[in-house]
Structure formats: structure tokens, C-alpha cells
Design an enzyme around this catalytic site. Sequence first.
Site, PDB file in Angstrom:
ATOM      1  N   LYS A 164       7.287  12.365  -2.416  1.00  0.00           N
ATOM      2  CA  LYS A 164       8.549  12.833  -1.843  1.00  0.00           C
ATOM      3  C   LYS A 164       9.757  12.078  -2.374  1.00  0.00           C
ATOM      4  CE  LYS A 164       9.035  13.837   2.438  1.00  0.00           C
ATOM      5  NZ  LYS A 164       9.099  13.706   3.906  1.00  0.00           N
ATOM      6  N   ARG A 205       5.171   4.578  -5.274  1.00  0.00           N
ATOM      7  CA  ARG A 205       5.178   3.135  -5.001  1.00  0.00           C
ATOM      8  C   ARG A 205       3.797   2.709  -4.499  1.00  0.00           C
ATOM      9  NH1 ARG A 205       8.634   5.332  -0.805  1.00  0.00           N
ATOM     10  NH2 ARG A 205      10.375   4.822  -2.153  1.00  0.00           N
ATOM     11  N   GLY A 206       3.623   1.398  -4.327  1.00  0.00           N
ATOM     12  CA  GLY A 206       2.412   0.873  -3.713  1.00  0.00           C
ATOM     13  C   GLY A 206       1.130   1.155  -4.470  1.00  0.00           C
ATOM     14  N   ILE A 207       0.092   1.488  -3.724  1.00  0.00           N
ATOM     15  CA  ILE A 207      -1.220   1.725  -4.328  1.00  0.00           C
ATOM     16  C   ILE A 207      -1.181   2.924  -5.262  1.00  0.00           C
ATOM     17  CG2 ILE A 207      -3.600   2.400  -3.823  1.00  0.00           C
ATOM     18  CD1 ILE A 207      -3.383   0.736  -1.229  1.00  0.00           C
ATOM     19  N   GLY A 208      -0.481   3.992  -4.880  1.00  0.00           N
ATOM     20  CA  GLY A 208      -0.402   5.169  -5.739  1.00  0.00           C
ATOM     21  C   GLY A 208       0.201   4.855  -7.088  1.00  0.00           C
ATOM     22  N   LYS A 221      -7.513   9.276   9.705  1.00  0.00           N
ATOM     23  CA  LYS A 221      -8.150   8.632   8.557  1.00  0.00           C
ATOM     24  C   LYS A 221      -9.646   8.949   8.497  1.00  0.00           C
ATOM     25  CE  LYS A 221      -6.189   6.527   6.020  1.00  0.00           C
ATOM     26  NZ  LYS A 221      -5.351   6.917   4.850  1.00  0.00           N
ATOM     27  N   GLY A 279       1.714  10.582  -3.329  1.00  0.00           N
ATOM     28  CA  GLY A 279       2.310   9.318  -2.906  1.00  0.00           C
ATOM     29  C   GLY A 279       2.340   8.278  -3.993  1.00  0.00           C
ATOM     30  N   ALA A 280       2.585   8.698  -5.230  1.00  0.00           N
ATOM     31  CA  ALA A 280       2.471   7.789  -6.375  1.00  0.00           C
ATOM     32  C   ALA A 280       3.782   7.113  -6.754  1.00  0.00           C
ATOM     33  CB  ALA A 280       1.924   8.549  -7.586  1.00  0.00           C
ATOM     34  N   TYR A 306      -4.282   7.592  14.846  1.00  0.00           N
ATOM     35  CA  TYR A 306      -4.343   7.219  13.422  1.00  0.00           C
ATOM     36  C   TYR A 306      -5.789   7.206  12.938  1.00  0.00           C
ATOM     37  CZ  TYR A 306      -4.003   4.395   9.169  1.00  0.00           C
ATOM     38  OH  TYR A 306      -4.099   3.936   7.874  1.00  0.00           O
TER      39      TYR A 306
END
Length: 290
Positions: free
Chosen positions: A51, A29-32, A181, A26-27, A177
Site C-alpha cells: 500500500k 518495508r520490514g520482512i517483506g 494468524k 507488504g514488501a 489476532y
Amino acid sequence: MSESEAFASLTSNTGALKDKTVFITGASRGIGRAIALKCAANGANIVIAAKSAEPHPKLPGTIFSVAEEVEALGGKALPLQVDVREEDQVADAMSQAAEKFGGIDAVINNAGAINLTSVENTPPKRYDLMQSINSRAVYLTAHLAIPYLKQSKLGHIISLSPPLNLQPKWLGPCAPYALSKFGMTILSVGLAEELRDAGVSVTTLWPRTLVATAAIEFAVGSREMFEQSRKPMIMADAAFEILQTQNNELTGQQLIDEELLRERGVTDFTEYAHNPEKADQLAVDLFLEP
């Protein structure tokens, strides 16, 4: 300091991860993305496993745009389109990473799915999506990466999941959820023991406050919640502190970004706020007590 200025300033760091290979799900955008750029600025090879290969009308960033940013900071990038639910895709990505860079030194489980709904209001497909992208992916990436990580002198697995907190007030509104987690965290605690003698450190990392990401904007609330959030950079800085910690010092721990950074000497968190003028009005993240 703007985001671009912040990332540009990273190039003054010491190269603590020089030639180490960090595999981040998941890199795009965002934290990744923030973790990818922080590690790249410190000399790492970055595997951008996500993705997003094509631009999204509402969500900026792809594996290729992040690869360009990584290389601009002096790192080496391998952008790979990967669905963390698919064993063959994850295995092939790790094989390509090891072949290109000579191994894998760290895996960061950042990809995630969120839907804050009760059991009654969660469709089975959404439930399955959260379990497979969240908890199952921790199992799958670890299962496939362990042979590489055992060969590394760094050897880290970091999963972005919360400390275990089974108070009913957190479970009632969003048990599906929460299960996904907390499943990540339970697997991580078990992996820490499983891999302790192999010298592979396994930790979880969770933000003390909301972080300004697409999940907050589209899945949790709205962009207005950014005013109560911190920038992804705080999670990147915390992840970097974990990655440069040696001798399994942190393995098995369920870490909070702010607490870890305070332990490492950070005292001023104002610049991490999305709006520094509201740095004292931040919202505490899910599963944490005020």
C-alpha cells in the site's frame, strides 16, 4: 556488518532464482523488503505489492524505494500499489506481473495487521481488518495466483504465520489476532494438499524470536524491544531456503526460521541479532514455547 553491507554482499550469491517472478505482499518495508532484496540478489523478478506509495513520516520505505534497491542488486522490479483486501487490485497486480515477466512463480503472503487485544477490547473494525489482511488475503492471493503457479516449474506459496498452537495462554489475551494468524496456517495446510499433485509447494514461516520491524515498535511494544530482536534478514534467508527447495520437499510444513536454517547448515546466528552483543538475550516470538 551493517544492513546495507549485508544486502550488498548478497550479490555474490548464485542466482538460484534467476528469471523467476516472486510476488510479495507488504514488501515496502520490514520482512517483506528483506525477502525482496534477498530474492533480487539471486536473480529474481520482484513484484512489490504494497500500500505504501508515498513516504510515511515514521515508517521509511515505499514500493518505489524498494524497487530501486531491487534494481541496484541486479533484479527486476515491478512496484504496484495494492490493498490485499481488494480482489480487483490483487487480480490486476497479478495480471500485470504475469504480462511483464511471463508468469508468477512464487507468492509470499507477508502483509499483516496486528492488534494484541482480547475479544472485549477489540473493536469490530479492527477485528475485520485483521481477518481480511491476514487469513482472507492468503485465500485471495492463492485463489488468484493458482492458475499462474500451476504453469511454473518453481511453484511456491509462503505465508508468514505461526505453527498451530491452541494453548489457552495464547488465545485468551489476543484471540482475534490468533484466529487471523492461525487461519493463515490452516489455509496453507489445506492448500498444500490441494496443490500437491500440481507440484505447487505451500508452507508457512514464522520467526523463532521477535524481529525488529515496525510492528514490534508501534503495535507490540517499543523500539527498545529491538534489543531482544533479530533483523528481518533471518526471515529472508529462511524464505530463500524454502524457495530453492524443489520437488515439494517442504510442502505442508509449518516452518520456524532458525530451525530451518540450522537444518541447512547455519550454526552462528549472532549477526542476525539487532544488537549482536545481546544475541543471547532474545525474546521468543508469539505462539511459540520458550
